[in-house]
Design an enzyme around this catalytic site. Structure first.
Site, PDB file in Angstrom:
ATOM      1  N   HIS A   1      -9.976 -61.823 -63.176  1.00 51.37           N
ATOM      2  CA  HIS A   1     -11.313 -61.479 -62.688  1.00 51.37           C
ATOM      3  C   HIS A   1     -11.618 -62.467 -61.568  1.00 51.37           C
ATOM      4  O   HIS A   1     -11.157 -63.613 -61.605  1.00 51.37           O
ATOM      5  CB  HIS A   1     -12.391 -61.685 -63.750  1.00 51.37           C
ATOM      6  CG  HIS A   1     -12.221 -60.877 -65.003  1.00 51.37           C
ATOM      7  ND1 HIS A   1     -11.422 -61.276 -66.037  1.00 51.37           N
ATOM      8  CD2 HIS A   1     -12.782 -59.706 -65.388  1.00 51.37           C
ATOM      9  CE1 HIS A   1     -11.489 -60.376 -67.006  1.00 51.37           C
ATOM     10  NE2 HIS A   1     -12.296 -59.418 -66.638  1.00 51.37           N
TER      11      HIS A   1
ATOM     12  N   ASP B   1     -12.582 -65.822 -62.802  1.00 53.31           N
ATOM     13  CA  ASP B   1     -11.539 -66.627 -63.464  1.00 53.31           C
ATOM     14  C   ASP B   1     -10.891 -67.546 -62.440  1.00 53.31           C
ATOM     15  O   ASP B   1     -10.606 -68.709 -62.705  1.00 53.31           O
ATOM     16  CB  ASP B   1     -10.407 -65.765 -64.042  1.00 53.31           C
ATOM     17  CG  ASP B   1     -10.896 -64.696 -64.985  1.00 53.31           C
ATOM     18  OD1 ASP B   1     -11.914 -64.921 -65.651  1.00 53.31           O
ATOM     19  OD2 ASP B   1     -10.242 -63.632 -65.055  1.00 53.31           O
TER      20      ASP B   1
HETATM   21  C1  XUL Z   1     -12.633 -56.669 -72.350  1.00 53.61           C
HETATM   22  C2  XUL Z   1     -11.417 -56.411 -71.570  1.00 53.61           C
HETATM   23  C3  XUL Z   1     -11.384 -57.001 -70.212  1.00 53.61           C
HETATM   24  C4  XUL Z   1     -10.723 -56.143 -69.204  1.00 53.61           C
HETATM   25  C5  XUL Z   1     -10.859 -56.656 -67.787  1.00 53.61           C
HETATM   26  O1  XUL Z   1     -12.634 -56.106 -73.597  1.00 53.61           O
HETATM   27  O2  XUL Z   1     -10.491 -55.807 -72.039  1.00 53.61           O
HETATM   28  O3  XUL Z   1     -10.778 -58.223 -70.306  1.00 53.61           O
HETATM   29  O4  XUL Z   1      -9.372 -55.994 -69.473  1.00 53.61           O
HETATM   30  O5  XUL Z   1     -12.173 -56.824 -67.418  1.00 53.61           O
END
Ligand code: XUL
Ligand code: CO
Length: 446
Positions: free
Chosen positions: A105, A108
């Protein structure tokens, strides 16, 4: 490593392949990157991606307890310095582990800067460093995404917020995250609608919010295409948590949403094992629904704990589940734009740095063996032959014309009258389950 710190000195790396007889916990028993299976190397079949958030940003905290991990890269007062240290630790782990991909993300990789411009600059700075590291190591970005769920402004949703100014902030973030993904050569971009749902229908206009979400996705797709993004957009279904109900509830609901808003050509699904459980589906069910529509793009391969109603994101280790997943992947000849993202975290009690290695190695071995078993099952036609046989009557007569859209009720009536009562044939479920078990547990099978 910057030539300075080594964050995992207890792991010499790179983790070697030693085969099933090895007793070393820091060696692969099944994952042999260069081994050819069904015409491709294991590495290309599996495309493992480390999840930046869980592995490097996870702190072991839970709703009842404070952070417990003491990561040597998570020290200091300057968030940008911590971000650089984290990047060093990440590439050290990737190269020691031998994983060729990672996912992140925006937040992150780089901290929120407190303003749109500062956050954008922070991300751009870390992207520059990540790009250099990718070049040095050959590690690649699988997909990027934006965190549109942690900041308090997203409490009532991001794209589906009742305030368009919040949507505008989400747009700014997605623009920067797309730029980052493109700059780093990511082959995918994920939308997981963390807060795109509701906690009460009393204050929610469903029709309005779903239209907002579609318009937002369209905007993002158009922007990325205008920037020459050649990868794929993935939407990641999840039933609930943190909202009571999420609009991308499961694969079927999400496919229908994409169809309704004419987004199906531009998007595929990123199916997550633990999310399947939250929708009371099996992982296999979700994979098959997505694959059946030709829209299985990528997979988050974690696992939930049976009977627990939230996203525990354990590392996947279970042989049967992994084998059933790899059967679907092999059947559709792989994941062109996607891969297998761990999206898993070590438990609160597994706080040592080396636990991160044990977890990834164990799950990589589970999927490597699953790949070998699934390939053998396919080669031997163990499941595919009886399946084809079960539907074979659709190749002739009334069945054939039904499938061609040429049948009529009258034709059905005359077939029924002429042929009389159909023979009742066993589905052989227990036999098939036994055969599957035989393949999974037979040590000589691979
Ligand atoms: C949350 C989830 C996230 C997504 C990316 O449940 O799976 O980590 O993979 O935003
Ligand atoms: Co996920």
């Amino acid at each position: 490593m910057n030539g300075m710190n080594e964050y995992f000195p207890e792991v010499p790396g790179p983790i070697p392949f030693e085969g099933p007889k090895s007793k070393s916990p820091l060696a692969f028993k099944w994952y042999d990157a260069g081994r050819k299976v069904a015409g491709k190397t294991m590495e290309r079949h599996l495309k493992f991606a480390v999840a930046y958030w869980h592995t490097f940003k996870g702190d072991g905290g839970d709703p009842f307890g404070d952070p417990v991990y003491r990561r040597p890269w998570d020290v200091g007062d300057d968030p940008m310095q911590i971000a650089r240290q984290t990047l060093d630790a990440a590439f050290e782990l990737f190269t020691k582990l031998g994983t060729r991909y990672y996912c992140f993300h925006d937040r992150d990789l780089a901290p929120d800067g407190g303003s749109v411009a500062q956050s954008r600059d922070n991300l751009a700075a870390l992207v520059g460093l990540a790009k250099k590291k990718q070049r040095q190591t050959g590690v690649r970005l699988l997909w990027g995404t934006a965190n549109l769920f942690s900041h308090p402004r997203y409490t009532h949703g991001a794209a589906t917020n009742p305030d368009p100014l919040v949507v505008a902030h989400a747009a700014a973030q997605v623009r920067a995250a797309l730029d980052a993904t493109i700059e780093l050569g990511g082959t995918g971009y994920v939308f997981w609608g963390g807060r795109e749902g509701y906690t009460s229908l009393l204050n929610t206009d469903l029709r309005q919010e779903r239209r907002q979400m579609a318009a937002f996705l369209r905007m993002a797709i158009d922007y990325a295409r205008s920037r020459d993004f050649k990868g794929m957009f993935f939407i990641e279904p999840k039933a609930r948590e943190p909202t009571l109900h999420q609009y991308d509830f499961d694969a079927a609901t999400t496919l229908e949403f994409l169809r309704e808003f004419d987004l199906l050509d531009d998007m595929m699904l990123n199916v997550e094992a633990n999310h399947a459980a939250l929708a009371t589906h099996s992982f296999e069910h979700e994979l098959r629904v997505a694959a059946g529509a030709g829209r299985l793009g990528s997979i988050d391969i974690n696992r939930g704990i049976e009977g627990v109603g939230w996203d525990t994101d354990n590392f996947a280790m279970d042989a049967t589940t992994c084998t059933l997943a790899m059967l679907v992947v092999l059947e559709q000849r792989g994941l062109r734009f996607g891969g297998l993202n761990f999206d898993a975290k070590v438990r609160r009690g597994s706080f040592d740095g080396v636990d991160l290695f044990y977890a990834h190695i164990g799950s990589m071995d589970a999927f490597a063996r699953a790949l070998l078993v699934a390939d053998r099952i396919r080669q031997d036609g163990v499941l595919s032959a009886p399946l084809a046989e079960r539907y074979s009557a659709f190749r002739r007569g009334f069945g054939r014309s039904l499938m061609r859209g040429e049948a009529t009720l009258e034709a059905g009536e005359s077939a029924a009258e002429q042929q009389g009562e159909p023979a009742l044939l066993s589905g052989r479920q227990e036999l098939l389950e036994t055969l599957l078990n035989d393949y999974i547990h037979n040590p000589d099978i691979v």
